[in-house]
Design a protein around this motif. Structure first.
Motif, PDB file in Angstrom:
ATOM      1  N   MET A   1       1.005   0.054  -2.611  1.00 50.69           N
ATOM      2  CA  MET A   1       1.633   0.244  -1.302  1.00 50.69           C
ATOM      3  C   MET A   1       0.676   0.957  -0.350  1.00 50.69           C
ATOM      4  N   ILE A   2       1.036   0.901   0.933  1.00 48.27           N
ATOM      5  CA  ILE A   2       0.234   1.548   1.963  1.00 48.27           C
ATOM      6  C   ILE A   2       1.062   2.695   2.545  1.00 48.27           C
ATOM      7  N   TYR A   3       0.596   3.893   2.332  1.00 48.38           N
ATOM      8  CA  TYR A   3       1.316   5.063   2.821  1.00 48.38           C
ATOM      9  C   TYR A   3       0.489   5.879   3.813  1.00 48.38           C
ATOM     10  N   LYS A   4      -0.833   5.842   3.651  1.00 48.93           N
ATOM     11  CA  LYS A   4      -1.706   6.695   4.445  1.00 48.93           C
ATOM     12  C   LYS A   4      -2.814   5.870   5.091  1.00 48.93           C
ATOM     13  N   GLU A   5      -3.478   6.487   6.069  1.00 49.26           N
ATOM     14  CA  GLU A   5      -4.616   5.832   6.708  1.00 49.26           C
ATOM     15  C   GLU A   5      -5.701   5.503   5.685  1.00 49.26           C
ATOM     16  N   GLU A   6      -5.850   6.373   4.675  1.00 50.96           N
ATOM     17  CA  GLU A   6      -6.864   6.133   3.636  1.00 50.96           C
ATOM     18  C   GLU A   6      -6.588   4.829   2.883  1.00 50.96           C
ATOM     19  N   ASP A   7      -5.306   4.470   2.742  1.00 56.24           N
ATOM     20  CA  ASP A   7      -4.952   3.222   2.049  1.00 56.24           C
ATOM     21  C   ASP A   7      -5.432   2.015   2.851  1.00 56.24           C
ATOM     22  N   ILE A   8      -5.275   2.090   4.179  1.00 54.68           N
ATOM     23  CA  ILE A   8      -5.737   0.996   5.046  1.00 54.68           C
ATOM     24  C   ILE A   8      -7.258   0.887   4.987  1.00 54.68           C
ATOM     25  N   ILE A   9      -7.920   2.017   5.039  1.00 53.64           N
ATOM     26  CA  ILE A   9      -9.391   2.033   4.955  1.00 53.64           C
ATOM     27  C   ILE A   9      -9.857   1.424   3.641  1.00 53.64           C
ATOM     28  N   ARG A  10      -9.181   1.759   2.551  1.00 54.78           N
ATOM     29  CA  ARG A  10      -9.544   1.203   1.242  1.00 54.78           C
ATOM     30  C   ARG A  10      -9.346  -0.308   1.218  1.00 54.78           C
ATOM     31  N   LEU A  11      -8.212  -0.790   1.736  1.00 49.76           N
ATOM     32  CA  LEU A  11      -7.943  -2.230   1.751  1.00 49.76           C
ATOM     33  C   LEU A  11      -9.030  -2.992   2.488  1.00 49.76           C
ATOM     34  N   ILE A  12      -9.429  -2.470   3.634  1.00 48.68           N
ATOM     35  CA  ILE A  12     -10.447  -3.151   4.430  1.00 48.68           C
ATOM     36  C   ILE A  12     -11.808  -3.059   3.750  1.00 48.68           C
ATOM     37  N   SER A  13     -12.103  -1.903   3.183  1.00 49.17           N
ATOM     38  CA  SER A  13     -13.387  -1.719   2.493  1.00 49.17           C
ATOM     39  C   SER A  13     -13.543  -2.676   1.320  1.00 49.17           C
ATOM     40  N   GLU A  14     -12.422  -3.040   0.691  1.00 49.27           N
ATOM     41  CA  GLU A  14     -12.449  -3.935  -0.472  1.00 49.27           C
ATOM     42  C   GLU A  14     -12.383  -5.413  -0.080  1.00 49.27           C
ATOM     43  N   ASP A  15     -12.229  -5.696   1.219  1.00 45.45           N
ATOM     44  CA  ASP A  15     -12.105  -7.069   1.715  1.00 45.45           C
ATOM     45  C   ASP A  15     -13.470  -7.503   2.261  1.00 45.45           C
ATOM     46  N   GLU A  16     -14.189  -8.309   1.503  1.00 44.78           N
ATOM     47  CA  GLU A  16     -15.556  -8.668   1.877  1.00 44.78           C
ATOM     48  C   GLU A  16     -15.609  -9.454   3.186  1.00 44.78           C
ATOM     49  N   TRP A  17     -14.608 -10.297   3.433  1.00 43.39           N
ATOM     50  CA  TRP A  17     -14.564 -11.061   4.693  1.00 43.39           C
ATOM     51  C   TRP A  17     -14.470 -10.111   5.880  1.00 43.39           C
ATOM     52  N   MET A  18     -13.587  -9.111   5.779  1.00 44.65           N
ATOM     53  CA  MET A  18     -13.429  -8.152   6.867  1.00 44.65           C
ATOM     54  C   MET A  18     -14.691  -7.302   7.035  1.00 44.65           C
ATOM     55  N   MET A  19     -15.294  -6.929   5.924  1.00 43.10           N
ATOM     56  CA  MET A  19     -16.523  -6.133   6.004  1.00 43.10           C
ATOM     57  C   MET A  19     -17.658  -6.926   6.657  1.00 43.10           C
TER      58      MET A  19
END
Length: 197
Positions: A1-19
């Motif tokens: 789940m996504i509860y904090k800003e850090e969770d969003i940052i992690r999701l994007i960091s793990e998404d190679e297309w977004m990176m």
């Protein structure tokens, strides 16, 4: 789940297309740059809806703030440079030092102030990379609405009748809950009641 800003940052960091998108935008070396709006919001909603495939985006919004050159033509040049890097991406580049005149507003002081004046709180999000390649998130109105699937106007779009009208027209046209079924449009009356002491 996504509860904090850090969770969003992690999701994007793990998404190679977004990176890859972020690295391309960073390569322009624009002042006060962000990739914003649907790029961030749609990722969050896709993950929270457990979609297996990314929802297509009509454009990838890259914004920056440069008072030294507010000619629209230079934005097109930046778009063309990005297309050379990733031709299949629907790039849109806008200098927020110019956009206040398009929006009949007083000048913005930064890209983050411009993001704060986006129509919906759930869309008022931006990400970029720092010099070490780490993802940075800006969320002027917080992340509570986006992670709880609530669509409501930002304070700026709650102030004047004309802006409120534009907000309703835009939300109706976007029809987000036809894609993400958990999304709920928070009615203006409901919002006002919640803000009443």
């Amino acid at each position: 789940m996504i509860y904090k800003e850090e969770d969003i940052i992690r999701l994007i960091s793990e998404d190679e297309w977004m990176m890859d998108i972020l690295r391309s935008a960073q390569s322009l070396n624009l002042p006060d740059w962000w990739v914003c709006a649907g790029f961030v919001r749609s990722k969050i909603w896709d993950v929270l809806h457990e979609f297996n495939e990314r929802t297509p985006l009509p454009d990838i919004d890259v914004i920056y703030f440069d008072e030294s050159n507010v000619e629209e033509e230079i934005e097109k040049r930046y778009e063309n440079r990005l297309k050379l890097l990733q031709r299949a991406i629907p790039w849109s580049v806008k200098n927020q030092a110019r956009m206040h005149s398009v929006n009949n507003d007083i000048p913005y002081s930064s890209s983050t102030e411009a993001i704060a004046k986006f129509p919906e709180t759930a869309t008022a999000l931006g990400v970029k990379l720092d010099e070490q390649g780490n993802v940075i998130l800006t969320a002027p109105h917080g992340i509570e609405d986006v992670v709880n699937f609530n669509i409501r106007p930002t304070p700026y779009f709650s102030e004047e009748e004309e802006r409120i009208g534009y907000y309703h027209q835009r939300v109706g046209k976007k029809n987000w809950n036809s894609i993400w079924h958990k999304v709920e449009i928070v009615q203006m009356e409901k919002q006002n009641e919640e803000n009443t002491p």
